[in-house]
Design a protein around this motif. Sequence first.
Motif, short mmCIF file in Angstrom:
data_model
loop_
_atom_site.label_atom_id
_atom_site.label_comp_id
_atom_site.label_asym_id
_atom_site.label_seq_id
_atom_site.Cartn_x
_atom_site.Cartn_y
_atom_site.Cartn_z
N MET A 241 0.96 -1.37 -0.06
CA MET A 241 -0.09 0.12 -0.06
C MET A 241 0.86 1.22 -0.14
SD MET A 241 -2.90 1.00 2.85
CE MET A 241 -2.40 2.58 3.53
N THR A 242 0.54 2.10 -0.89
CA THR A 242 1.24 3.42 -0.95
C THR A 242 0.71 4.48 0.10
OG1 THR A 242 -0.17 4.15 -2.56
CG2 THR A 242 1.90 3.31 -3.28
N LEU A 243 1.78 5.13 0.84
CA LEU A 243 1.19 6.34 1.78
C LEU A 243 0.79 7.48 1.00
CD1 LEU A 243 3.96 5.86 4.56
CD2 LEU A 243 1.54 5.14 4.79
N ALA A 244 -0.59 7.72 1.23
CA ALA A 244 -1.03 8.84 0.66
C ALA A 244 -0.58 10.15 1.71
CB ALA A 244 -2.35 9.04 0.47
N ALA A 245 -0.28 11.29 1.28
CA ALA A 245 -0.28 12.55 2.00
C ALA A 245 -1.13 13.52 1.56
CB ALA A 245 1.08 12.99 1.65
N THR A 246 -1.37 14.48 2.37
CA THR A 246 -2.29 15.68 2.06
C THR A 246 -1.51 16.42 0.75
OG1 THR A 246 -1.25 16.87 3.76
CG2 THR A 246 -3.52 15.89 4.21
N ILE A 247 -2.27 17.07 0.16
CA ILE A 247 -1.64 17.69 -1.02
C ILE A 247 -1.94 19.34 -0.83
CG2 ILE A 247 -1.97 18.19 -3.57
CD1 ILE A 247 -3.17 15.17 -3.67
N THR A 248 -0.90 20.03 -1.13
CA THR A 248 -1.29 21.60 -1.01
C THR A 248 -1.80 22.11 -2.18
OG1 THR A 248 0.63 21.69 0.59
CG2 THR A 248 -0.05 23.63 -0.36
N VAL A 249 -2.92 22.95 -1.99
CA VAL A 249 -3.36 23.40 -3.31
C VAL A 249 -3.08 25.02 -2.86
CG1 VAL A 249 -4.92 21.68 -3.80
CG2 VAL A 249 -5.64 23.30 -2.38
N THR A 250 -3.28 25.65 -4.00
CA THR A 250 -3.11 27.29 -4.02
C THR A 250 -4.23 27.78 -4.65
OG1 THR A 250 -1.77 27.42 -6.04
CG2 THR A 250 -0.59 27.00 -3.98
N ASP A 251 -4.46 29.24 -4.75
CA ASP A 251 -5.50 30.00 -5.74
C ASP A 251 -5.38 29.27 -7.14
OD1 ASP A 251 -6.18 31.59 -3.57
OD2 ASP A 251 -4.85 33.28 -4.18
N ALA A 252 -4.20 29.10 -7.46
CA ALA A 252 -4.07 28.71 -8.96
C ALA A 252 -4.29 27.36 -9.24
CB ALA A 252 -2.45 28.85 -9.43
N THR A 253 -4.21 26.14 -8.32
CA THR A 253 -4.23 24.99 -8.72
C THR A 253 -5.67 24.76 -8.01
OG1 THR A 253 -3.17 24.27 -6.69
CG2 THR A 253 -2.09 24.48 -8.60
N PHE A 254 -6.66 25.33 -7.19
CA PHE A 254 -7.70 24.76 -6.39
C PHE A 254 -8.76 24.40 -7.29
CE2 PHE A 254 -11.93 25.48 -4.56
CZ PHE A 254 -11.88 24.93 -3.12
N ASP A 255 -9.10 25.00 -8.28
CA ASP A 255 -10.06 24.45 -9.47
C ASP A 255 -9.64 23.01 -10.07
OD1 ASP A 255 -11.45 26.75 -9.01
OD2 ASP A 255 -11.44 27.48 -11.07
N GLN B 59 -3.99 21.35 15.62
CA GLN B 59 -4.64 19.97 16.18
C GLN B 59 -5.11 19.09 15.12
OE1 GLN B 59 -7.63 22.53 18.82
NE2 GLN B 59 -6.66 21.44 20.57
N ILE B 60 -5.79 19.62 14.21
CA ILE B 60 -6.34 18.57 13.15
C ILE B 60 -5.51 18.16 12.29
CG2 ILE B 60 -8.83 19.26 13.76
CD1 ILE B 60 -8.71 20.87 11.12
N ALA B 61 -4.23 18.80 12.05
CA ALA B 61 -3.29 18.26 11.08
C ALA B 61 -3.16 16.88 11.00
CB ALA B 61 -2.18 19.20 10.95
N PRO B 62 -2.73 16.30 12.16
CA PRO B 62 -2.24 14.86 12.28
C PRO B 62 -3.42 14.01 12.06
CG PRO B 62 -1.84 16.06 14.34
CD PRO B 62 -2.31 16.98 13.23
N ILE B 63 -4.72 14.15 12.34
CA ILE B 63 -5.67 13.60 12.14
C ILE B 63 -6.06 13.42 10.58
CG2 ILE B 63 -8.21 13.40 12.38
CD1 ILE B 63 -7.97 14.91 15.03
N LEU B 64 -5.81 14.64 9.96
CA LEU B 64 -6.00 14.70 8.46
C LEU B 64 -4.97 13.90 7.62
CD1 LEU B 64 -7.27 18.28 8.01
CD2 LEU B 64 -8.72 16.42 7.98
N ASP B 65 -3.76 13.96 8.05
CA ASP B 65 -2.57 13.08 7.62
C ASP B 65 -2.94 11.73 7.81
OD1 ASP B 65 -1.30 15.53 7.08
OD2 ASP B 65 -0.06 15.51 8.80
N GLN B 66 -3.62 11.23 8.78
CA GLN B 66 -3.65 9.88 9.04
C GLN B 66 -5.02 9.46 8.07
OE1 GLN B 66 -2.49 7.41 11.04
NE2 GLN B 66 -3.87 6.07 9.89
N LEU B 67 -5.92 10.41 7.97
CA LEU B 67 -7.08 10.12 7.21
C LEU B 67 -6.78 10.05 5.72
CD1 LEU B 67 -9.96 12.09 8.89
CD2 LEU B 67 -9.53 9.68 9.02
N ALA B 68 -5.77 10.74 5.27
CA ALA B 68 -5.21 10.87 3.93
C ALA B 68 -4.77 9.43 3.51
CB ALA B 68 -4.16 11.80 3.66
N THR B 69 -4.09 8.75 4.51
CA THR B 69 -3.42 7.33 4.23
C THR B 69 -4.70 6.67 4.43
OG1 THR B 69 -1.46 8.04 5.31
CG2 THR B 69 -1.78 5.64 5.31
#
Length: 110
Positions: A1-15, A39-49
Motif C-alpha cells: 500500500m502506498t502512503l498518501a499525503a495531504t496535497i497543498t493547493v493554491t489559488d492557481a490550483t484549487f479548481d 490540532q487537526i493536521a495529524p488527524i487529516l494526515d492519518q485520514l489521507a492514508t
Amino acid sequence: MTLAATITVTDATFDAEVLCAKVPVVVDIWAAWCGPCKQIAPILDQLATDYAGRIKIVKIDADQNPEAVTAIGVTSIPTLGFYKDGARRDMLIGAHPKPVIVEKMEALLA
C-alpha cells in the motif's frame, strides 16, 4: 500500500485539484498561526492514508491564498470543506474530533 499525503493547493490550483477531481475531496483551510488547525493536521494526515485512492485531502493556506478562500466563502479557520463532483456538499468549522470528520467523509462516499 502506498502512503498518501495531504496535497497543498493554491489559488492557481484549487479548481483543478478540487472542483475537477475524479474522487471526493476534503479541503482543509488553515493558517500557520492557527492553533486548532495544528490540532487537526495529524488527524487529516492519518485520514489521507486511510482513504488513499477514495478521497483526496488537500490543504490550502488561508493567508497565502485569499482568492480561493474568499471564493468558497470561508470566514473562520480551520474550515473543512467536503467536495464531490465539483460542488461543496458539507462543511465543518473549527477543530472537530476524528469520528466527526470520518462521518462526513463516509457521507461523501455514500
